[in-house]
Design an enzyme around this catalytic site. Sequence first.
Site, PDB file in Angstrom:
ATOM      1  N   ARG A   1      -1.419  11.531 -32.957  1.00 22.15           N
ATOM      2  CA  ARG A   1      -0.950  11.320 -31.591  1.00 22.15           C
ATOM      3  C   ARG A   1      -1.795  10.220 -30.958  1.00 22.15           C
ATOM      4  O   ARG A   1      -2.977  10.073 -31.267  1.00 22.15           O
ATOM      5  CB  ARG A   1      -1.098  12.586 -30.755  1.00 22.15           C
ATOM      6  CG  ARG A   1      -0.450  13.843 -31.298  1.00 22.15           C
ATOM      7  CD  ARG A   1      -0.714  14.986 -30.332  1.00 22.15           C
ATOM      8  NE  ARG A   1      -0.231  16.269 -30.819  1.00 22.15           N
ATOM      9  CZ  ARG A   1      -0.991  17.351 -30.967  1.00 22.15           C
ATOM     10  NH1 ARG A   1      -2.284  17.304 -30.664  1.00 22.15           N
ATOM     11  NH2 ARG A   1      -0.481  18.484 -31.398  1.00 22.15           N
ATOM     12  N   CYS A   2      -1.218   9.503 -30.014  1.00 27.34           N
ATOM     13  CA  CYS A   2      -2.037   8.542 -29.270  1.00 27.34           C
ATOM     14  C   CYS A   2      -3.065   9.275 -28.416  1.00 27.34           C
ATOM     15  O   CYS A   2      -4.091   8.707 -28.054  1.00 27.34           O
ATOM     16  CB  CYS A   2      -1.161   7.641 -28.410  1.00 27.34           C
ATOM     17  SG  CYS A   2      -0.071   8.528 -27.284  1.00 27.34           S
TER      18      CYS A   2
END
Length: 501
Positions: free
Chosen positions: A284-285
């Site tokens: 995930r960012c």
Amino acid sequence: MTRQIVSVIGDSEAVSGTVYESINPARPDEIVASVMLADAGTFAGACRTAAAAQREWARVPAPVRGRVIASIGRLVEANTEALARLVTEEIGKPYAEALGEVREIVDTCDFFLGEGRRLYGQTVPSEMPDKSLFTFRVPVGVAAIVTAGNFPVAVPSWYLVPALLCGNAVVWKPAEYAAASAHALYRLLAAAGLPPGVLNIVFASGADTYAGLDSALGEGTVHKVGFTGSSEVGRKIGELCGRHLQSPCLELGGKNPMVVMPDADLDLAVEGALFSGFGTAGQRCTSLGTVIVHEDVHDEFLGRFAEAVRNAKIGDPNGDVLYGPLLDHRFAERYEEYLTWVRPHHTVLPGPTGRMDGTGLYYHPVIVDGVRPDDRLFLEETFGPIVGVTTFGTLDEAIELANRPGYGLSSSIYTTDPRAAFRFRSGISAGMVSVNNSTSGAEAHLPFGGNGRSGNGSRQSGMWVLDQFTRWQAMNWDYSGRLQKAQMDVAEITPDLGFRL
């Protein structure tokens, strides 16, 4: 039977191009979709098609466009299980997380369906008599949206839903390795009654997308670019848009810090670190980059964290697991490079590293203790199941360490002291702050976005994203019957400034 996926522009399919095979990362020999990749000219042509369709779409009353958004939400909701299963199959996201991703689309639609009645402007008093001033939100025109595949349906909805609501037409370029999921979402949006050309989906390589976008910007058929992806590519997109005097909406990478204060609930902090560090296999960012833990509780925290990771279940994403495989071969290869950044002064926990036995793209979770502020593992995003740990003595030192990598997406602090929480909030450069919660987890009605290497300050989600897909237009209406000059023909009331009691 392998799905055959092609671009859709207007009401026509683009059937020529080169073939890309999207695989199931849990079983890499299994092809989920055969994707026909378009060239740069096709992308630029899609932007021209969108520009022609946008004029009529903008004339549709905003509340009616809001009803279309409501229909999208209901269609997605009715197809939740099928869409989530496809996401799990194509990118290896655990099914429970995939269900949550689809739920986020519904939440986004539920929020924006009413915004069609709330695209408010203002009535502003004039400095002159018999004159009224107004402001209006107007659509930007055509939005070119380029999205990553780690959230193949939720994150695109953050762009597509508000862009369409505001009266824009869209050309959407999803990630090739998540093409089947993206195409399924496109079909759901199209079924809501969007006119041909208002939403177009183009599958293309990064190089062809960039070249096509350059052409479209030069032709004036793209008026807003939205991009979710790496900081490296985001910088190139920003430079391209800047040459055309446009400001893109950039949502980029992160090196998200979690500060663990000496008064923290360590069990809660470990739970947050486990989810944000290794959920979605760290892809995930907003995934946890480095735990910055107070020196007084470092050993206890690290022991509990390593034990939690050791006991975590990793495997078939259709089961009850912490995470499944990495997204695609390219991400597995990149993750193996990150493992080479481990240095002799690091301590690696809880056990083996690298690829797990079997055919899927499964990798062992890794904790690296003793990272230093000049280490690559401390400074750079590591997209995968690896979390660094370092220590601090004072809160000011923790904030300095948290800001050092230069990213600014998400952050977290575990503490029972409200003074520490607010000091951290005011000192951290991140666009999002969590207190006693993980670095991951966005709600559809809050602004999402980062600063520094994580973005250009633009925000998605909630009412704040409306500023990305509308422009303010000012109007003055003079009904005095004569020319009144601003700042010149202004009524004056003269005070007695020399008056004293």
